[in-house]
Write an enzyme that holds these catalytic residues in place. Structure first.
Site, PDB file in Angstrom:
ATOM      1  N   GLY A 123       0.572  -1.380  -0.063  1.00 34.19           N
ATOM      2  CA  GLY A 123      -0.213   0.375   0.206  1.00 34.19           C
ATOM      3  C   GLY A 123       0.760   1.153  -0.194  1.00 34.19           C
ATOM      4  O   GLY A 123       2.002   1.544  -0.540  1.00 34.19           O
ATOM      5  N   SER A 124       0.036   2.558   0.889  1.00 31.79           N
ATOM      6  CA  SER A 124       0.978   3.643   0.050  1.00 31.79           C
ATOM      7  C   SER A 124       2.164   3.752   0.851  1.00 31.79           C
ATOM      8  O   SER A 124       2.266   3.258   2.549  1.00 31.79           O
ATOM      9  CB  SER A 124      -0.391   4.805  -0.068  1.00 31.79           C
ATOM     10  OG  SER A 124      -0.811   5.067   1.595  1.00 31.79           O
ATOM     11  N   PRO A 125       3.091   4.465   1.245  1.00 29.28           N
ATOM     12  CA  PRO A 125       3.850   5.531   2.601  1.00 29.28           C
ATOM     13  C   PRO A 125       3.784   5.710   3.835  1.00 29.28           C
ATOM     14  O   PRO A 125       3.770   5.244   5.188  1.00 29.28           O
ATOM     15  CB  PRO A 125       4.992   5.628   1.793  1.00 29.28           C
ATOM     16  CG  PRO A 125       5.141   6.055   0.402  1.00 29.28           C
ATOM     17  CD  PRO A 125       3.990   4.875   0.014  1.00 29.28           C
TER      18      PRO A 125
ATOM     19  N   GLY B  46       1.814   2.118   5.173  1.00 33.24           N
ATOM     20  CA  GLY B  46       3.236   2.167   5.719  1.00 33.24           C
ATOM     21  C   GLY B  46       3.358   1.834   6.997  1.00 33.24           C
ATOM     22  O   GLY B  46       4.071   1.029   7.880  1.00 33.24           O
TER      23      GLY B  46
ATOM     24  N   GLU C 195       5.646  -2.899   0.655  1.00 30.06           N
ATOM     25  CA  GLU C 195       5.771  -3.277  -0.661  1.00 30.06           C
ATOM     26  C   GLU C 195       5.016  -1.469  -0.703  1.00 30.06           C
ATOM     27  O   GLU C 195       3.553  -1.864  -1.127  1.00 30.06           O
ATOM     28  CB  GLU C 195       5.326  -4.367  -1.480  1.00 30.06           C
ATOM     29  CG  GLU C 195       5.675  -5.551  -1.248  1.00 30.06           C
ATOM     30  CD  GLU C 195       6.859  -5.649  -1.703  1.00 30.06           C
ATOM     31  OE1 GLU C 195       7.446  -4.847  -2.672  1.00 30.06           O
ATOM     32  OE2 GLU C 195       7.627  -6.957  -2.168  1.00 30.06           O
TER      33      GLU C 195
ATOM     34  N   CYS D 252       1.510   0.931  -9.102  1.00 28.51           N
ATOM     35  CA  CYS D 252       3.007   0.928  -7.859  1.00 28.51           C
ATOM     36  C   CYS D 252       3.979   1.606  -8.558  1.00 28.51           C
ATOM     37  O   CYS D 252       4.984   2.287  -8.658  1.00 28.51           O
ATOM     38  CB  CYS D 252       3.529   0.066  -7.011  1.00 28.51           C
ATOM     39  SG  CYS D 252       3.581  -1.133  -7.044  1.00 28.51           S
TER      40      CYS D 252
END
Ligand code: NAD
Length: 469
Positions: free
Chosen positions: A191-193, A196, A213, A247
């Site tokens: 997913g998104s930072p 994360g 990831e 991504c």
């Protein structure tokens, strides 16, 4: 049973069952992988239908981006699992004479897989392939934004596994938050930072290991030696595949000034021939997906509006239809670093083009940002390519190629720092769900001479011996 107690119930049943699954041999795990592969092959149309209903993903893009990747991963694991599971004998260091040692990959145990919506089938089930290969039990939390694909993932799992081995728990961020409180042995998050970081903080409470990831801005560098027509074709395919919601899509292009105009012109031609071939225009093209939901549609519209207000020029596209969540393939020139579109991950069909004068400038541009998930280099110059590779850091780097790293089972896939922690694909995925247990066995001899009391003779021998180690 409340949702919360249902979740706890599944988790504790999986905990009870984890050592039984951990004890499975390669043949048992291969049998599960074969069943999974067969189920997917028997339900190709259903998978394509689910993602089409979720955001108009073209059938071919579901097959290429989800099923092909997934089935290749399964076949590769089936072929190699026996080798991966075998103890890896190690050589004996001089100081350890009399022992033998090996590495045994043992399953981490109970794992949580949290998936995003953009490749909702592959990104939920590909980590599962690694988890099954490693001998783990797993809970999968698919994305709430793609309900049809999420239901498909649940159907796959419920048909093949009992809930005490693999379970799918559907829900939004609140469900994720509840799951993240549990003491899993590993969390594999895609997913998104931003999310994360939330996942990593929650994992820290239980000292749970994580694979993250993530995403970010992946640049596509084009220097003056590149084959411009081929590069244009590659970039257009990679950027507008899945409507830019990939991504590893090239987030923006960094092109050398002498070939910038030509590249933009070629990309415009490629867009015209690719998506308008039916004669009905891009909006009607069956090869072009939609933005996943209204929130992302408005986010992208705002990014575009803010950029044009600040002087960016729409060289191609810029057309949209809110009712359909449609934005045409868009190329933006005259962009500057201060624009939000150059600061945030775009994750949609808008391609900013930034011009550089020499390779050093391109390298500086890349290094001024977070380390990308993917770095693409389009060049015929070996020296320029090597310089860029040596002077930048990114999860993956591709030269005259785009996107396919995700399906290459031989190389690790993943990011670095802001774009990710840990790797997936083939053996690297298997390792992520395994504890590499180092085992030592003493065959003969002893280390007793090192035990106290420490004589002066021992200390003097140790001092001399250090030189020989
Ligand atoms: P997201 O981070 O919003 O959501 C991912 C998952 O996390 C979903 O299941 C969601 O329900 C859950 N979630 C959302 N908010 C949460 C919270 N506060 N606490 C706990 N869980 C939460 O990401 P997305 O929008 O689904 O996907 C897009 C992002 O994912 C992009 O940044 C993209 O680059 C990245 N991505 C990375 C890869 C990769 O392999 N590296 C692949 C696909 C997407």
């Amino acid at each position: 049973m409340t949702d919360h107690s249902k979740l706890l119930n599944i988790f504790s049943k999986q905990r009870e069952n984890q050592y039984r699954i951990a004890g499975s041999d390669a043949d048992e795990r291969i049998a599960k992988l074969k069943k999974l592969r067969q189920f997917l092959l028997d339900h190709i149309d259903e998978a394509c239908d689910a993602t089409r209903r979720d955001f108009g993903k073209p059938e071919a893009e579901t097959i290429i981006g989800e099923l092909l990747v997934l089935v290749s991963e399964i076949s590769y694991a089936i072929k190699n699992l026996k080798k991966w599971m075998r103890p890896e004998r190690q050589s004996v260091p001089l100081t350890m004479i009399g022992t033998s040692s090996y590495i045994q990959y043992e399953p981490k145990g109970c794992v949580l897989i949290i998936a995003p919506w953009n490749y909702p089938i592959a990104l939920a089930l590909k980590p599962l392939v690694s988890a099954i290969s490693a001998g783990c039990v797993a809970i999968i939390k698919p994305s709430e934004m793609t309900p049809n694909a999420s239901a498909f993932v649940r159907k796959v799992v419920e048909n093949l596994f009992t809930a005490n081995e693999v379970a799918v728990i559907e829900g939004d961020a609140d469900t994720s938050t509840e799951l993240l409180k549990l003491p899993f042995n590993h969390i594999f998050f895609t997913g998104s930072p931003g999310v994360g970081k939330i996942v990593m903080k929650a994992a820290a409470e239980n000292l749970t290991s994580v694979t993250l990831e993530l995403g970010g801005k992946s640049p596509s560098i084009v220097d003056e030696t590149a084959d411009i027509l081929e590069t244009a074709k590659r970039i257009v395919w990679a950027k507008f595949f899945n409507n830019g919601q990939t991504c590893i899509a090239p987030d923006y292009v960094l092109v050398q000034d002498s070939v910038a105009e030509k590249l933009v012109a070629e990309m415009k031609n490629v867009i015209a021939t690719t998506y308008k071939s039916s004669g009905n225009g891009i909006e009607k093209s069956a090869s072009y997906a939609r933005i996943v939901n209204e929130k992302h549609f408005s986010r992208l519209s705002e990014l575009l509006n803010e950029a044009t207000r600040q002087g960016a020029v729409i060289s191609e596209g810029g057309k949209s239809n809110a009712a359909e969540r449609y934005i045409s393939p868009t190329i933006l020139t005259s962009v500057t670093n201060g624009m939000r579109i150059m600061q945030e991950e775009i994750f949609g069909p808008i391609l900013p083009v930034v011009i550089f004068k020499n390779v050093s400038e391109a390298i500086e541009h890349v290094n001024a940002g977070e380390k990308p998930l993917a770095l693409y280099i389009h060049s015929k110059s070996a020296s320029a390519t090597d310089r860029i590779l040596a002077s930048t850091s990114s999860g993956n780097a591709l030269v005259n190629e785009v996107l396919t790293q995700f399906g290459n089972t031989e190389i690790p896939f993943g990011g670095v720092n802001n774009s990710g922690i840990g790797k997936s694909n083939g053996f690297y995925g298997f390792k992520e769900f395994s504890n590499a247990k180092g085992v030592m066995k003493r065959r003969f001899g002893t280390m007793k001479f090192l035990y106290p009391p420490y004589s002066e003779r021992l200390v003097s021998l140790l001092k001399k011996g250090l030189r020989w180690v």
